[in-house]
Write a protein that holds these residues in place. Structure first.
Motif, PDB file in Angstrom:
ATOM      1  N   PRO A 128       3.122 -20.749  34.590  1.00  0.00           N
ATOM      2  CA  PRO A 128       2.097 -21.416  33.787  1.00  0.00           C
ATOM      3  C   PRO A 128       1.318 -20.476  32.883  1.00  0.00           C
ATOM      4  N   ALA A 129       1.151 -19.258  33.282  1.00  0.00           N
ATOM      5  CA  ALA A 129       0.442 -18.289  32.453  1.00  0.00           C
ATOM      6  C   ALA A 129       1.346 -17.713  31.374  1.00  0.00           C
ATOM      7  N   LEU A 163       7.883 -27.052  26.660  1.00  0.00           N
ATOM      8  CA  LEU A 163       7.725 -28.415  27.161  1.00  0.00           C
ATOM      9  C   LEU A 163       7.509 -28.436  28.671  1.00  0.00           C
ATOM     10  N   ARG A 164       8.078 -27.489  29.356  1.00  0.00           N
ATOM     11  CA  ARG A 164       7.905 -27.412  30.817  1.00  0.00           C
ATOM     12  C   ARG A 164       6.563 -26.813  31.196  1.00  0.00           C
ATOM     13  N   LEU A 165       5.929 -26.112  30.253  1.00  0.00           N
ATOM     14  CA  LEU A 165       4.682 -25.412  30.557  1.00  0.00           C
ATOM     15  C   LEU A 165       3.428 -26.155  30.112  1.00  0.00           C
ATOM     16  N   VAL A 166       3.522 -26.919  29.037  1.00  0.00           N
ATOM     17  CA  VAL A 166       2.319 -27.596  28.534  1.00  0.00           C
ATOM     18  C   VAL A 166       2.000 -28.794  29.405  1.00  0.00           C
ATOM     19  N   LYS A 167       0.724 -29.136  29.468  1.00  0.00           N
ATOM     20  CA  LYS A 167       0.269 -30.192  30.376  1.00  0.00           C
ATOM     21  C   LYS A 167      -0.057 -31.497  29.655  1.00  0.00           C
ATOM     22  N   ARG A 217       5.427 -30.891  20.593  1.00  0.00           N
ATOM     23  CA  ARG A 217       6.595 -30.033  20.792  1.00  0.00           C
ATOM     24  C   ARG A 217       7.895 -30.834  20.790  1.00  0.00           C
ATOM     25  N   LEU A 218       7.852 -32.037  21.339  1.00  0.00           N
ATOM     26  CA  LEU A 218       9.043 -32.899  21.288  1.00  0.00           C
ATOM     27  C   LEU A 218       9.401 -33.233  19.841  1.00  0.00           C
ATOM     28  N   ARG A 219       8.389 -33.542  19.046  1.00  0.00           N
ATOM     29  CA  ARG A 219       8.625 -33.843  17.632  1.00  0.00           C
ATOM     30  C   ARG A 219       9.191 -32.618  16.907  1.00  0.00           C
TER      31      ARG A 219
END
Length: 104
Positions: free
Chosen positions: A5-6, A35-39, A47-49
């Protein structure tokens, strides 16, 4: 790169490097890590866009672009620009069933 996460700052730095050096496949991999790190939903949608645009415009991978846009649309279902991106890719792929669903 290990998921931590950091580690978001490190992944963002990689993303910037890959953008500057036009390493599109590596950039897409960095976006997937992000994408796996952002909440937050807004951060994920952004990020998906971005990943959808990259897959479509730089890699010519319409299937992957469609998947990213469709996932982003679940987070922003009323965003006309996003739905337009998804519809454009679905039409280009000949995914008329998906296109009909998107245009509803």
């Amino acid at each position: 790169v290990t998921i931590n996460p950091a580690g978001l700052e490190a992944v963002e730095a990689l993303r910037d490097l890959y953008t500057k050096t036009e390493q599109w496949a590596e950039l897409l991999a960095a976006l997937r890590l992000e994408l796996r790190l952002v909440k937050g939903a807004r951060q994920k949608e952004s990020r998906l866009r971005r990943a959808g645009h990259l897959a479509e415009e730089k890699l010519g991978d319409l299937l992957t672009a469609s998947r990213f846009y469709a996932e982003a649309a679940t987070l922003s279902p009323k965003d006309r620009n996003l739905l337009g991106d998804l519809a454009r890719v679905q039409e280009a792929r000949g995914d008329y069933q998906g296109l009909v669903e998107t245009l509803r």
